[in-house]
Design an enzyme around this catalytic site. Structure first.
Site, PDB file in Angstrom:
ATOM      1  N   ARG A  77      32.201  21.101  70.766  1.00 12.59           N
ATOM      2  CA  ARG A  77      32.513  22.237  71.519  1.00 12.59           C
ATOM      3  C   ARG A  77      31.441  22.642  72.550  1.00 12.59           C
ATOM      4  O   ARG A  77      30.536  22.732  72.585  1.00 12.59           O
ATOM      5  CB  ARG A  77      32.449  23.623  70.426  1.00 12.59           C
ATOM      6  CG  ARG A  77      33.288  23.539  69.246  1.00 12.59           C
ATOM      7  CD  ARG A  77      33.338  25.152  68.664  1.00 12.59           C
ATOM      8  NE  ARG A  77      34.504  24.960  67.344  1.00 12.59           N
ATOM      9  CZ  ARG A  77      35.772  25.016  67.522  1.00 12.59           C
ATOM     10  NH1 ARG A  77      36.440  24.940  68.532  1.00 12.59           N
ATOM     11  NH2 ARG A  77      36.320  24.895  66.468  1.00 12.59           N
ATOM     12  N   GLY A 115      42.336  22.288  72.240  1.00 15.24           N
ATOM     13  CA  GLY A 115      42.794  23.702  71.788  1.00 15.24           C
ATOM     14  C   GLY A 115      42.748  24.882  72.865  1.00 15.24           C
ATOM     15  O   GLY A 115      42.771  24.491  74.183  1.00 15.24           O
ATOM     16  N   ASN A 116      42.827  26.227  72.460  1.00 17.67           N
ATOM     17  CA  ASN A 116      42.965  27.294  73.383  1.00 17.67           C
ATOM     18  C   ASN A 116      41.824  26.996  74.473  1.00 17.67           C
ATOM     19  O   ASN A 116      42.214  27.100  75.749  1.00 17.67           O
ATOM     20  CB  ASN A 116      42.764  28.429  72.628  1.00 17.67           C
ATOM     21  CG  ASN A 116      43.801  29.259  72.751  1.00 17.67           C
ATOM     22  OD1 ASN A 116      44.373  29.505  74.082  1.00 17.67           O
ATOM     23  ND2 ASN A 116      44.613  30.062  71.795  1.00 17.67           N
ATOM     24  N   GLY A 117      40.290  27.009  73.962  1.00 14.56           N
ATOM     25  CA  GLY A 117      39.474  27.202  74.871  1.00 14.56           C
ATOM     26  C   GLY A 117      39.198  25.949  75.763  1.00 14.56           C
ATOM     27  O   GLY A 117      38.965  25.789  77.016  1.00 14.56           O
ATOM     28  N   ILE A 139      44.863  23.292  64.691  1.00 14.01           N
ATOM     29  CA  ILE A 139      45.565  23.592  63.387  1.00 14.01           C
ATOM     30  C   ILE A 139      45.983  25.156  63.398  1.00 14.01           C
ATOM     31  O   ILE A 139      46.729  25.836  62.873  1.00 14.01           O
ATOM     32  CB  ILE A 139      44.614  23.493  62.209  1.00 14.01           C
ATOM     33  CG1 ILE A 139      43.522  24.458  62.343  1.00 14.01           C
ATOM     34  CG2 ILE A 139      44.100  22.286  61.791  1.00 14.01           C
ATOM     35  CD1 ILE A 139      42.726  24.529  60.938  1.00 14.01           C
ATOM     36  N   ASP A 140      45.464  25.939  64.497  1.00 14.35           N
ATOM     37  CA  ASP A 140      45.867  27.341  64.607  1.00 14.35           C
ATOM     38  C   ASP A 140      47.192  27.751  65.397  1.00 14.35           C
ATOM     39  O   ASP A 140      47.898  28.852  65.198  1.00 14.35           O
ATOM     40  CB  ASP A 140      44.650  27.996  65.659  1.00 14.35           C
ATOM     41  CG  ASP A 140      43.411  27.778  64.982  1.00 14.35           C
ATOM     42  OD1 ASP A 140      43.182  27.374  63.938  1.00 14.35           O
ATOM     43  OD2 ASP A 140      42.394  28.123  66.052  1.00 14.35           O
ATOM     44  N   ARG A 175      44.532  36.814  37.071  1.00 12.57           N
ATOM     45  CA  ARG A 175      43.529  37.356  38.081  1.00 12.57           C
ATOM     46  C   ARG A 175      44.351  37.564  39.296  1.00 12.57           C
ATOM     47  O   ARG A 175      45.295  36.868  39.614  1.00 12.57           O
ATOM     48  CB  ARG A 175      42.424  36.193  38.423  1.00 12.57           C
ATOM     49  CG  ARG A 175      41.374  36.171  37.260  1.00 12.57           C
ATOM     50  CD  ARG A 175      40.492  34.941  37.463  1.00 12.57           C
ATOM     51  NE  ARG A 175      39.249  34.910  36.640  1.00 12.57           N
ATOM     52  CZ  ARG A 175      38.593  34.022  36.233  1.00 12.57           C
ATOM     53  NH1 ARG A 175      38.949  32.714  36.910  1.00 12.57           N
ATOM     54  NH2 ARG A 175      37.461  34.278  35.530  1.00 12.57           N
ATOM     55  N   GLU A 235      41.668  34.208  58.062  1.00 10.95           N
ATOM     56  CA  GLU A 235      40.282  34.728  58.172  1.00 10.95           C
ATOM     57  C   GLU A 235      39.952  35.644  59.375  1.00 10.95           C
ATOM     58  O   GLU A 235      38.905  36.324  59.182  1.00 10.95           O
ATOM     59  CB  GLU A 235      39.449  33.244  58.802  1.00 10.95           C
ATOM     60  CG  GLU A 235      40.013  32.593  60.061  1.00 10.95           C
ATOM     61  CD  GLU A 235      39.353  31.269  60.400  1.00 10.95           C
ATOM     62  OE1 GLU A 235      38.211  31.278  60.133  1.00 10.95           O
ATOM     63  OE2 GLU A 235      39.882  30.630  61.498  1.00 10.95           O
TER      64      GLU A 235
HETATM   65  O1  F6P Z   1      40.182  26.295  65.953  1.00 11.25           O
HETATM   66  C1  F6P Z   1      40.377  25.633  65.132  1.00 11.25           C
HETATM   67  C2  F6P Z   1      39.290  26.147  63.841  1.00 11.25           C
HETATM   68  O2  F6P Z   1      39.606  25.262  62.896  1.00 11.25           O
HETATM   69  C3  F6P Z   1      39.752  27.612  63.445  1.00 11.25           C
HETATM   70  O3  F6P Z   1      40.915  27.777  62.621  1.00 11.25           O
HETATM   71  C4  F6P Z   1      38.382  27.967  63.073  1.00 11.25           C
HETATM   72  O4  F6P Z   1      38.454  29.502  63.009  1.00 11.25           O
HETATM   73  C5  F6P Z   1      37.366  27.323  63.877  1.00 11.25           C
HETATM   74  O5  F6P Z   1      38.265  26.211  64.382  1.00 11.25           O
HETATM   75  C6  F6P Z   1      36.205  26.866  63.233  1.00 11.25           C
HETATM   76  O6  F6P Z   1      35.351  26.196  63.874  1.00 11.25           O
HETATM   77  P1  F6P Z   1      34.099  25.326  63.581  1.00 11.25           P
HETATM   78  O7  F6P Z   1      34.619  24.078  63.124  1.00 11.25           O
HETATM   79  O8  F6P Z   1      33.378  25.402  64.811  1.00 11.25           O
HETATM   80  O9  F6P Z   1      33.477  25.918  62.566  1.00 11.25           O
END
Ligand code: F6P
Length: 361
Positions: A77, A115-117, A139-140, A175, A235
């Site tokens: 990243r 991805g987006n970023g 995956i998002d 549960r 999440e």
């Molecule tokens: O953007 C993909 C993703 O897996 C998200 O679903 C999740 O919030 C994030 O990346 C987790 O990021 P990292 O792998 O940096 O912990």
């Protein structure tokens, strides 16, 4: 003799299933149709471009990888300031180093899988003068301009499988179970896996929840003889109270929150409200791991081939996407312009409601 065509390739941001299938699609197509092709694989995403750390890729590097998880090039990243700059961890602009590598290698084009970023930072590379083609991976499933991203279906399979397994133990112990699903601030993955896994309640960021309403759903189930409840929690799920807070107030609430994730908070509240035992399962990065499902392998291959074809036509500045089943070329400025959240009037939300699934609203 015709000048060589020189292409850079990198995978950036969080990994997902299908990256290698997409890399393979690009490489195999170019080697098949373009004479004098040279492909440079940058290691660990933008880091490889910044540090000129690359692998000269041969045709055999693209073989035998369609079923391999992760990415053969590695990823990372890279921080960036939206619309302004790609920076290192100290905030220094790294564009000069990236341009230096691009020019030194005399690239015709850089293919960026992200991805987006990554779409947003790829747009900055384009603004700096590079020829860019991007592919949408995550995956998002939250990239604007494409109906689907590769990685999504594979992750949905895994999250669904987790919900399936949790069903048996939840039933055995009577549960309440939270299954926390990834997806950042978008609810796609939770909605799909929640429907496929038959969750009783689905909580997504786009529909803020009311804890009392979730508790009522559980009580109603109990009255109907259902002693367990499964809640698929994104999440990024958020309560109605927190939704109306300012960003600063929300940060203060988050800092004071003793729970590690939203699911643990909801579990504690539901235990209090219903008197029933509540447990949390967080599959986390497991959702990004392993082989791509066949659907994603095909989708990623289609995207990779389409990227190669754009290179052959020397058409740059596009993200390859899919709309209504057809491959499309989305101008990068459009793809990078916004996040594709789940519309609250999406037909699948109604489908879930029609089968009795609650959204906690
Ligand atoms: O953007 C993909 C993703 O897996 C998200 O679903 C999740 O919030 C994030 O990346 C987790 O990021 P990292 O792998 O940096 O912990």
């Amino acid at each position: 003799m015709k000048r060589k065509t020189r292409v850079g390739l990198l995978t950036s941001g969080g990994d997902c299933q299908g990256l290698n299938a997409a890399i393979r699609g690009v490489g195999k197509t170019l080697f098949q149709y373009v004479d004098n092709i040279e492909i440079f694989g940058m290691y660990d995403g933008y880091r490889g471009l910044i540090e000129n750390d690359h692998q000269f890729m041969r045709p055999q590097d693209f073989s035998g990888i369609i079923s391999t998880g992760g990415t053969i090039l590695g990823t990372s990243r890279q921080p960036f300031i939206p619309g302004k700059a790609i920076v290192d961890k100290d905030g220094n602009d790294v564009m000069p180093s990236m341009l230096d590598t691009y020019n030194r290698l005399n690239l015709d084009c850089l293919v960026v899988l992200g991805g987006n970023g990554t779409q947003k930072s790829a747009k900055l590379l384009q603004d700096a003068g590079m020829n860019i083609i991007t592919l949408p991976k995550t995956i998002d499933n939250d990239i604007y301009g494409t109906d689907e991203t590769f990685g999504f279906q594979s992750a949905a399979d895994i999250a669904t499988n987790v919900i399936d397994y949790i069903h048996t133990t939840a039933l055995a112990h009577s549960r309440i179970f939270m299954v926390e699903v990834m997806g950042r601030d978008a609810g796609w993955l939770t909605l799909y896996s929640g429907i496929a896994g038959g969750a009783d309640v689905i909580l997504i960021p786009e529909i803020p929840y009311d804890i009392q309403s979730i508790a009522q759903t559980i009580e109603r189930r109990k009255r109907g003889g259902r002693t367990f409840s499964i809640i698929a929690v994104a999440e990024g799920a958020i309560s109605k109270e927190d939704k109306v807070l300012s960003e600063e107030e929300r940060r203060r609430v988050k800092d004071a929150n003793p729970y590690s994730t939203i699911s643990y908070q909801i579990a504690a509240q539901l235990k209090e409200l219903t008197g029933q035992e509540a447990r949390v399962t967080v599959p986390g990065h497991y959702q990004r791991g392993g082989q791509a499902c066949p659907y994603d392998r095909v989708l990623a291959t289609r995207f990779g081939v389409a990227a190669a074809r754009l290179i052959m036509e020397q058409k740059y500045g596009y993200m390859v996407g899919i709309q209504e089943g057809n491959i499309v070329h989305v101008p990068l400025e459009e793809a990078a312009s916004q996040t594709k959240f789940l519309p609250t009037d999406h037909p699948l939300i109604q489908t879930a409601r029609d089968t009795g699934t609650g959204f906690g609203d």
